[in-house]
Design a protein around this motif. Structure first.
Motif, short mmCIF file in Angstrom:
data_model
loop_
_atom_site.label_atom_id
_atom_site.label_comp_id
_atom_site.label_asym_id
_atom_site.label_seq_id
_atom_site.Cartn_x
_atom_site.Cartn_y
_atom_site.Cartn_z
N PRO A 158 0.81 -1.23 0.00
CA PRO A 158 0.00 0.00 0.00
C PRO A 158 0.84 1.27 0.00
N TYR A 159 1.95 1.29 0.77
CA TYR A 159 2.81 2.48 0.79
C TYR A 159 3.32 2.79 -0.62
N MET A 160 3.78 1.75 -1.33
CA MET A 160 4.32 1.96 -2.66
C MET A 160 3.24 2.51 -3.59
N ARG A 161 2.01 1.97 -3.53
CA ARG A 161 0.93 2.42 -4.42
C ARG A 161 0.58 3.88 -4.15
N TYR A 162 0.48 4.26 -2.87
CA TYR A 162 0.11 5.64 -2.54
C TYR A 162 1.20 6.63 -2.93
N VAL A 163 2.46 6.27 -2.67
CA VAL A 163 3.56 7.18 -3.02
C VAL A 163 3.62 7.35 -4.54
N ARG A 164 3.47 6.28 -5.29
CA ARG A 164 3.54 6.37 -6.75
C ARG A 164 2.44 7.27 -7.30
N SER A 165 1.18 6.99 -6.90
CA SER A 165 0.06 7.78 -7.45
C SER A 165 0.14 9.24 -7.01
N LEU A 169 3.01 11.00 -8.96
CA LEU A 169 2.62 11.24 -10.35
C LEU A 169 1.71 12.45 -10.46
N GLU A 170 0.79 12.59 -9.50
CA GLU A 170 -0.13 13.73 -9.51
C GLU A 170 0.64 15.04 -9.29
N VAL A 171 1.59 15.01 -8.34
CA VAL A 171 2.36 16.23 -8.05
C VAL A 171 3.26 16.60 -9.22
N LEU A 172 3.87 15.60 -9.86
CA LEU A 172 4.80 15.87 -10.96
C LEU A 172 4.13 16.55 -12.15
N SER A 173 2.81 16.39 -12.27
CA SER A 173 2.11 17.01 -13.41
C SER A 173 1.64 18.43 -13.12
N GLN A 174 1.89 18.93 -11.90
CA GLN A 174 1.41 20.27 -11.56
C GLN A 174 2.29 21.36 -12.18
N ASP A 175 1.70 22.53 -12.31
CA ASP A 175 2.34 23.62 -13.07
C ASP A 175 3.67 24.07 -12.48
N PHE A 176 3.75 24.12 -11.14
CA PHE A 176 4.97 24.68 -10.54
C PHE A 176 6.17 23.77 -10.80
N LEU A 177 5.92 22.47 -10.96
CA LEU A 177 7.03 21.57 -11.26
C LEU A 177 7.38 21.60 -12.75
N VAL A 178 6.37 21.83 -13.58
CA VAL A 178 6.65 22.01 -15.01
C VAL A 178 7.53 23.24 -15.21
N THR A 179 7.20 24.30 -14.44
CA THR A 179 8.00 25.53 -14.51
C THR A 179 9.42 25.28 -14.01
N ALA A 180 9.54 24.53 -12.91
CA ALA A 180 10.87 24.23 -12.36
C ALA A 180 11.72 23.47 -13.37
N ARG A 181 11.11 22.50 -14.05
CA ARG A 181 11.86 21.73 -15.05
C ARG A 181 12.24 22.60 -16.23
N SER A 182 11.33 23.54 -16.63
CA SER A 182 11.61 24.41 -17.78
C SER A 182 12.75 25.39 -17.49
N LYS A 183 13.02 25.64 -16.19
CA LYS A 183 14.12 26.53 -15.81
C LYS A 183 15.47 25.80 -15.80
N GLY A 184 15.44 24.52 -16.09
CA GLY A 184 16.69 23.78 -16.19
C GLY A 184 17.11 23.05 -14.95
N LEU A 185 16.24 22.99 -13.91
CA LEU A 185 16.60 22.25 -12.70
C LEU A 185 16.70 20.77 -13.00
N SER A 186 17.62 20.10 -12.34
CA SER A 186 17.81 18.66 -12.58
C SER A 186 16.60 17.88 -12.06
N ARG A 187 16.42 16.66 -12.58
CA ARG A 187 15.30 15.84 -12.15
C ARG A 187 15.40 15.50 -10.67
N ILE A 188 16.63 15.21 -10.22
CA ILE A 188 16.81 14.86 -8.80
C ILE A 188 16.39 16.02 -7.90
#
Length: 323
Positions: A200-207, A210-229
């Motif tokens: 259950p921990y793995m399923r909740y963390v994954r989902s 994934l939801e957080v990674l699709s949010q706008d502020f992270l898209v902006t962070a990636r577009s500024k050249g920040l590393s994935r880590i």
């Protein structure tokens, strides 16, 4: 915040009161008589019916259900959970003797569950639709689907009997009190219980990730050249782990349920095994004490989860105050 905590405390007390009424009534309505279990018909000599009636009177079981409940509640309010029907020891003393073993098993299980489940969930989310994701998801479903007792049987057979690597009963070898011996006895039951949590921990963390990674502020962070880590570790993970707090609190009753089975199979001298023995002997004070202890623990953990949630995400607190 204080008003928020006070409101939650009042609700918790009301819920606990309702649980106590329901539990007390259910135990008394269960088929069977505890006095029958105390007086063995094979070994008892004399007038058994008279002895049973006298025992019911001494235990207070001849009174009405309402009188029994309020008598029990009055003692509980004074810190007395009653006395065991079998040996007359105070319930609080018996619970205290078993608490350490159960706490050790459960804390090790939660640690293993987090150690396995959280990294797998993070990797599966970052590598979505990859082989790692598919294998991790299949593994988590397996951990959720397979009952603990079946996993325990496999573990005992493979690691205890065939390979002889780990002990399969008790929390120490007779005559041994060393730390290494205790850890060896803990590994197998804690790992089996921990793996049932890791799924259950793995399923909740994954989902959640994934939801957080699709949010706008992270898209902006990636577009500024920040590393994935840096994007995942510094910005996404903190937000994604918030739902895990609630999941861990909600899973506490299931953890106790799993501990009952695991403690019985590994002869672990904890509260779960004690509760099972009490059910078989119809030892009402022990059953009541155990369930009330678990109920209080569950309510406190949910309260702690609500408070942590409100601290991490102030919108939760603000929304409830406005309503």
């Amino acid at each position: 915040m204080l008003a928020f905590i006070a409101r939650r405390l009042i609700i918790s007390v009301l819920v606990l009161f309702g649980i106590s009424i329901l539990l007390f009534a259910m135990l008394r309505w269960m088929p069977g008589d505890p006095t029958e279990a105390l007086l063995d018909p094979m070994s008892f000599t004399g007038d058994r019916e008279a002895a049973l009636a006298d025992l019911r009177r001494r235990l207070g079981l001849d009174r009405s259900l309402v009188v029994q409940y309020f008598s029990w509640l009055r003692e509980v309010m004074q810190g007395n959970l009653g006395y065991s029907y079998v040996d007359g020891r105070p319930v609080t003393e018996i619970l205290g003797d078993r608490l350490g073993a159960t706490a050790r098993l459960m804390s090790a299980s939660v640690f293993i569950g987090l150690l396995v489940g959280v990294p797998l969930g993070i990797v599966a989310a970052i590598r979505k639709n990859s082989i790692i994701d598919y294998v991790s998801s299949a593994g988590s479903l397996l951990m959720i689907s397979v009952p603990s007792f079946f996993t325990a049987l496999i573990g005992i057979y493979v690691f205890g009997i065939k390979l002889g690597w780990l002990p399969t009963s008790g929390q120490n070898t007779p005559g041994e009190t060393g730390l290494l011996d205790s850890i060896e006895h803990l590994i197998l039951p804690a790992s089996i219980l921990g793996l049932s949590l890791a799924g259950p921990y793995m399923r909740y963390v994954r989902s959640s990730l994934l939801e957080v990674l699709s949010q706008d502020f992270l898209v902006t962070a990636r577009s500024k050249g920040l590393s994935r880590i840096r994007v995942v570790g510094r910005h996404a993970l903190a937000n994604a782990l918030i739902p895990l707090i609630t999941v861990m609190a909600v899973q506490l009753p299931a953890l106790f349920g799993g501990a009952v089975v695991i403690e019985q199979m590994f002869a672990w001298p904890g509260m779960g095994r004690m509760a099972l023995d009490a059910v078989n002997a119809r030892n009402y004070p022990i059953i009541l004490g155990f369930v009330m202890f678990v109920s209080i623990l569950v309510l406190l953990s949910n309260l702690a989860a609500d408070v942590l949630y409100a601290v991490v995400d102030p919108r939760v607190r603000t929304g409830q105050e406005e309503s």
